[in-house]
Design a protein around this motif. Structure first.
Motif, short mmCIF file in Angstrom:
data_model
loop_
_atom_site.label_atom_id
_atom_site.label_comp_id
_atom_site.label_asym_id
_atom_site.label_seq_id
_atom_site.Cartn_x
_atom_site.Cartn_y
_atom_site.Cartn_z
N LEU A 273 0.83 -1.15 0.06
CA LEU A 273 -0.08 0.06 0.11
C LEU A 273 0.95 1.13 0.00
O LEU A 273 1.79 1.24 0.89
N THR B 39 0.26 4.87 -0.61
CA THR B 39 -0.24 5.83 0.01
C THR B 39 -1.71 5.71 0.20
O THR B 39 -2.45 4.95 -0.44
N LEU B 40 -2.04 6.44 1.45
CA LEU B 40 -3.39 6.47 1.62
C LEU B 40 -3.91 7.83 1.96
O LEU B 40 -3.33 8.61 2.66
N ASP B 41 -4.74 8.30 1.08
CA ASP B 41 -5.29 9.64 1.31
C ASP B 41 -6.81 9.70 2.02
O ASP B 41 -7.77 9.42 1.47
N GLU B 42 -6.74 9.66 3.28
CA GLU B 42 -7.87 9.57 3.89
C GLU B 42 -9.05 10.48 3.89
O GLU B 42 -10.03 10.35 4.08
N ALA C 143 -6.92 5.20 -2.16
CA ALA C 143 -5.60 4.42 -1.78
C ALA C 143 -4.86 3.87 -2.91
O ALA C 143 -5.36 3.40 -3.95
N LEU D 212 -6.43 -2.07 4.17
CA LEU D 212 -7.28 -1.00 4.53
C LEU D 212 -8.18 -0.94 5.79
O LEU D 212 -8.37 -0.14 6.38
N ARG E 35 -6.87 -0.07 8.92
CA ARG E 35 -6.87 1.72 9.15
C ARG E 35 -8.63 2.23 9.01
O ARG E 35 -8.46 3.24 9.12
N TYR F 103 -10.73 1.30 6.66
CA TYR F 103 -11.53 1.45 5.33
C TYR F 103 -11.43 0.16 4.56
O TYR F 103 -11.09 -0.87 5.13
N THR G 150 -4.41 3.89 -8.08
CA THR G 150 -4.95 4.44 -7.03
C THR G 150 -6.45 4.53 -7.12
O THR G 150 -7.12 4.49 -8.27
#
Lengths: 550, 550
Positions: A171, A173-176, A181, A196, A199, A201, A282
């Motif tokens: 993984l 990057t994660l843009d919450e 993702a 996911l 976190r 998700y 992404t």
């Protein structure tokens, strides 16, 4: 309603070389299932196991020492593999003909070597070397294609490598805030979902191949998961892709939407490794569900069930999972249900006049509040139709066993039985004709050979304008002529699909098996556009020869 | 809540040649608006009307007699037009530089003739003749492009025709079961909507250009309407397209979804006439709304308003229309509101501490039940935020005037004022940076020239992963240097967009104005793919030269 927990965890062992899944898990056919099948297609009185691994034939590796050294210089010497088992594992995907050949000991076409890159840069460098030296490259994710998508076809090149993306499994990057993702391509379904969930998700993409399929494979094959009605097909979930091509890097997708010309993301999605290797994807994610619930109904007929699904989706209240089995699939499911539960279910259906009915499974996942709202909205639609509520047990049973189909195929292939699936889709108005045409084509083509099939069908993905149809066919193998038997059935079904206005594939992709039908699907001009795309980024034609584009 | 009725009806007169819309409708600037603008950008003390039509210069028609006869043989002699007014009307679209030049009397680049085909076959025949004879072809729908999409650029050819699709204006088929309508490309927004409403359906696609824009233009430019958050952008509404190309017919889209390779529909959508002429588009429709309702709220800041929209859309309960004005746009809207209503609104906002707040408009349309459910779901989200409810009046005022912006531009151009708009989009996490960067770029670029602008911005389309930003800028013209002034502002804004990770266009398309930024948008490999598509279907390059592909 229960905690969201039916997902399988990531497999810890590589997939069995001659079939599906975890080598230690061989569920076996239940006596009820065996009796049912015997009644439908004839006795399962044969014993046709795969040959031992050591008897599987692969050709000598045709990769030159120079080529090998050039590849080793990129990924390291221990990441260019050509041992027997690795080559056999990469000799194809998991289609019936793939498995049939491998079980018979034929992996002669196996890649000359399997190369394991660790980064976008390494992928790009491998492609450059391959293009320069004329080595065909088959991008290899989970290796779960059921349409010949990872067949090692050489396309006129002397040597071929499989580019196995298993090392690229992060993984990134994660843009919450934006619910996005970014994954490397080689991460498999359960591992991506676990990253996911940890976190808070979820991607919520669960094709039947989920346990082994990779994120890159989802995107490359335009896949659809079992909850795609609610959470979207992969083409709807792709926000951006990064692709290594022989002429350089392609990045497509900078914003949620754009009017800047044709959508190049939608050119990459479904490109099946012919345009490049996806090195990052992404994807849109959502908050992890608190609960999931599957409720089952019996309906009088497939037509009535389809009308309910149509009304649900056109009213904007379709459940996340919508699945309607036809009469034959329902009967097979109900007959197989073991023990007291099975007896009770059969009795209840028969008593209430649904003995010849169809099973409708509706599933929701999300927050408790959103699931409650969704169920209430669907209930308002269902009140306008006559259905028999079966509670949550049959739905849970389906959810529990929903990734098991491929294991059963192995069992049946051990017993001299062919099992194959195919899927199509069309508009609601054209569904009745398509449904009947494909069924008839399979019954006729296999009946004519003296191997009458059991043909099962369900709707599993619904859209405001139409739905998918997913067929399973099961028949005794035509011993000694198994591949011709398969080809006859596949051709008959494919021609029926095209004649009835369906698409040649709803979510299995094209690969080698559907390639002969692509001209009918997209027309001559469409094929010209696909060829032009291919030639632009892969002028030497090293990428996945023999797939997709006729 | 009121009956769904704010839609304008189809215009009965052709659009005014030097500006926007119905020639008989010139709304004028209100005294309040004039005073407000004077305060923001300086006095509106100039008088800069367009030249009279007869003074507009067009070049001599360069179409040879042979070419003309060949075209006449296809469409009929009275459908190849080259009178002065027809050529002036087709000399460009409705961008600020287009209009500025035309108002100054410059239509020198006007097409040599305007050809009016009546069918797919006639379009195909015209393209064949044009390709054979080397005549450039600009497909022309409503002619409403604001990015130079219908500029008559010759691309090295001696002659150029505009292919006006106005005669192809039928609803071809309606599939009520699948909720699909097939239109010819030349039908305009109001007429298409009226055809559907008459039968109980709606497309629900309302870009600001709605009154004149055509269905084919929507598809070719990848447009988004004001209710696209609810009803989908045109790329989400396209089920199938039929396209006449110089090498033959392309039909893309046979089923609601498919895994048969790259999505060629999404190659046609946004292709801006470079790949062919769309001769039919099959679009998803929905049941006509019973009611529509717009409610307005004041929020403390743009950031707070954006957070509300993000929460609504990520919870799956975004209204069909979502619109958030920034502080400057809100002040402009509020200050312009006339009479007692305006005084009351200003007083209320100031009293409650929202004098520097932002206006949020949320709109729903649909059945009474679905609108009630949608409002209730949104209300649950809104309760978690501090907003000042303003009822339905400001929302109705917006809905009532929502197609009027282009008329006001004409008024301002008569007063020596430049008015231009642009739009972009990005992810939620990148929005704050993009929002500030574009504002600053416009203020700096125009301030440096001594023409400080009023810059207004709103969010009008929201997605789970991000949203659009729509800017309007207004400044006194830099007399004698108006086009250089426009170019400076446009370039500054475009560079700021790209540097901040936005897309160069969210729904206006590329045309000539955004073409220089396409390499930054899609990269070198992306441009290669677009060129390859173009070369495959239009080998002689006759179709809409100078647009989209760098």
């Amino acid at each position: 309603m229960h905690e969201s927990s039916t997902l399988i965890t990531a497999p810890t062992t590589p997939m069995i070389w001659h079939g599906w899944g975890d080598p230690t898990r061989r569920p076996g056919l239940s006596p009820r299932a065996e009796a049912l099948l015997a009644q439908e297609i004839g006795p399962l009185d044969r014993h046709t196991p795969p040959v031992p691994l050591e008897e599987v034939r692969v050709g000598p590796s045709a990769l030159s020492d120079d080529d090998r050294r050039a590849l080793e210089a990129i990924v390291g010497p221990d990441r260019v593999l050509d041992d027997h088992l690795t080559r056999v594992r990469h000799a194809g995907g998991k289609s019936y003909p793939d498995l049939f050949r491998r079980r018979q000991g034929d992996a002669v076409a196996a890649p000359d070597a399997v190369v394991l890159p660790g980064s976008h840069e390494e992928v790009a460098a491998v492609l450059a070397v391959a293009a320069e030296r004329g080595v065909a490259v088959v991008p290899f994710g989970g290796g779960t294609s059921v349409v010949g998508g990872v067949e090692p076809e050489r396309g006129g090149f002397d040597s071929l490598i499989a580019l196995d993306l298993a090392r690229m499994d992060r993984l990134v990057t994660l843009d919450e805030e934006s619910l996005l993702a970014t994954f490397e391509p080689g991460i498999r379904g359960p591992e991506a979902e676990a990253e996911l969930r940890r976190r808070g998700y979820s991607l919520g993409h669960f094709p039947q191949s989920y346990a082994y399929a990779s994120i890159g494979g989802y995107v490359a094959t335009r896949s659809a998961g079992q909850a795609s009605t609610g959470h979207g097909r992969i083409d709807q979930l792709v926000h951006a892709v990064r692709v290594a091509t022989p002429i350089g890097e392609l990045s497509a997708g900078v914003s949620p939407a754009t009017a800047a010309g044709p959508d190049l993301r939608q050119v990459v999605v479904g490109s099946e490794g012919l345009l490049g290797v996806i090195t990052e994807a992404t994807l849109r994610i959502h908050h992890a569900p608190e609960v999931e619930v599957y409720e089952a109904h019996a309906v009088r007929s497939f037509t009535e069930g389809a009308a309910i699904l149509r009304e649900l989706v056109q009213a904007g209240v379709a459940p996340d999972v919508c699945r309607l089995s036809d009469v034959d699939e329902t009967r097979t499911f109900v007959q197989q249900t073991e023990g007291v539960k099975g007896t009770a279910l059969r009795g209840y259906l028969s008593l209430r006049g649904y003995g010849e009915g169809c099973l409708l499974i509706l599933g929701w996942d999300g927050s408790r509040a959103s699931v409650a709202l969704g169920r209430a909205a669907a209930a308002r639609v269902l009140r306008g139709h006559e259905t028999l509520r079966l509670g949550t047990r049959p739905g849970d049973a389906w959810a529990h066993g929903r990734f098991d189909g491929p294991y059963l195929r192995d069992e049946l292939m051990d017993r001299g039985v062919m099992v194959e699936t195919l899927e199509t889709a069309t508009t609601w108005s054209a569904i009745p004709r398509l449904y009947g045409a494909v069924r008839r084509a399979l019954h006729d083509a296999l009946g004519d050979r003296g191997t009458p099939p059991l043909v099962l069908c369900h709707i599993s993905h619904v859209y405001p304008s139409g739905c998918s149809l997913y067929y399973t066919w099961i028949a005794r193998q035509d011993q000694g002529d198994e591949l011709a038997q398969w080809r006859a059935a596949k051709a008959a079904a494919s021609e029926a699909i095209l004649a009835a206005g369906g698409t040649i594939t709803h979510h299995h992709a094209v690969g080698t098996d559907h390639r002969p039908y692509m001209t009918a699907e997209v027309g001559d001009v469409g094929v010209s556009l696909l060829r032009a795309l291919k030639d632009a980024v892969d002028p030497t034609g090293i990428l996945n020869p023999g797939k997709l584009v006729p």
